[in-house]
Design an enzyme around this catalytic site. Structure first.
Site, PDB file in Angstrom:
ATOM      1  N   ILE A  97       0.714  -1.254   0.054  1.00  0.00           N
ATOM      2  CA  ILE A  97       0.003  -0.022  -0.037  1.00  0.00           C
ATOM      3  C   ILE A  97       1.086   1.260   0.208  1.00  0.00           C
ATOM      4  O   ILE A  97       1.743   1.447   0.782  1.00  0.00           O
ATOM      5  CB  ILE A  97      -0.891  -0.076   0.910  1.00  0.00           C
ATOM      6  CG1 ILE A  97      -1.805  -1.181   1.296  1.00  0.00           C
ATOM      7  CG2 ILE A  97      -1.856   1.300   1.303  1.00  0.00           C
ATOM      8  CD1 ILE A  97      -2.192  -1.487   2.545  1.00  0.00           C
ATOM      9  N   CYS A  98       0.691   1.999  -1.016  1.00  0.00           N
ATOM     10  CA  CYS A  98       1.273   3.707  -1.071  1.00  0.00           C
ATOM     11  C   CYS A  98       0.498   4.396  -0.291  1.00  0.00           C
ATOM     12  O   CYS A  98      -0.317   5.174  -0.792  1.00  0.00           O
ATOM     13  CB  CYS A  98       1.497   3.777  -2.379  1.00  0.00           C
ATOM     14  SG  CYS A  98       2.313   5.169  -2.721  1.00  0.00           S
ATOM     15  N   LEU A  99       0.834   4.488   0.933  1.00  0.00           N
ATOM     16  CA  LEU A  99       0.119   5.453   1.902  1.00  0.00           C
ATOM     17  C   LEU A  99       1.058   6.032   3.001  1.00  0.00           C
ATOM     18  O   LEU A  99       1.434   5.157   3.644  1.00  0.00           O
ATOM     19  CB  LEU A  99      -1.133   4.785   2.488  1.00  0.00           C
ATOM     20  CG  LEU A  99      -2.060   5.564   3.604  1.00  0.00           C
ATOM     21  CD1 LEU A  99      -2.561   6.654   2.949  1.00  0.00           C
ATOM     22  CD2 LEU A  99      -2.993   4.827   4.133  1.00  0.00           C
TER      23      LEU A  99
END
Length: 163
Positions: A97-99
């Site tokens: 997840i790119c968060l």
């Protein structure tokens, strides 16, 4: 399944405290599938309804694995979606997840003040705000390159706050 991690006393107390709070008041749309060993949680997450009644994920259910390290909460846990991961511009097919709140360092936004309840609510919010089901650019190449290693080993750039 993740191996049991040797936890610091601070990490043990913090995880136990979060687990107790979760059991008293679980985050909306989420339930804990497992927390054995205590260092690895699996959360079942109901896909949220989006803004304006958009229903991209509302009929779907996802599983999120949270693996705590020995220095939690100073270091963020590994947080990934288990297969099948949601189709989303910031979620790779391998569940990474790119968060920013999931990572520390110069680009990351992790804070020890965050709890896993807040993290999963942020994930649901990220899904709810999306308007276009598509994979991230370079998804296949990224997944082939990194496989199943920790997402914290990737060099993330956080520049898109629209979804």
């Amino acid at each position: 399944m993740a191996q049991a991690t040797r936890l610091s006393t601070v990490a043990q107390r913090r995880i136990q405290s979060e687990l107790n709070e979760w059991m008293r008041s679980p985050p909306e749309g989420c339930c804990l599938e497992s927390c054995e060993p205590m260092t690895s949680w699996v959360v079942i997450m109901q896909g949220p309804e989006g803004a304006g009644g958009v229903r991209l994920y509302s009929d779907e259910v996802f599983r999120v694995r949270i693996d705590f390290g020995e220095q939690y909460p100073l270091d963020p846990p590994d947080v990934i979606f288990l297969a099948p991961a949601p189709i989303h511009p910031h979620i790779y097919s391998n569940g990474h997840i790119c968060l920013d709140i999931l990572y520390s360092g110069r680009n990351g936004g992790w804070s020890p003040a965050l709890t896993m309840s807040k993290v999963v609510l942020s994930l649901r919010s990220m899904l709810a705000s999306n308007t276009d089901k598509r994979k991230p650019p370079g998804d296949a190449e990224y997944c082939a390159r990194v496989g199943n290693r920790s997402p914290k080993l990737s060099n993330w750039v956080f520049e898109d706050d629209k979804v």
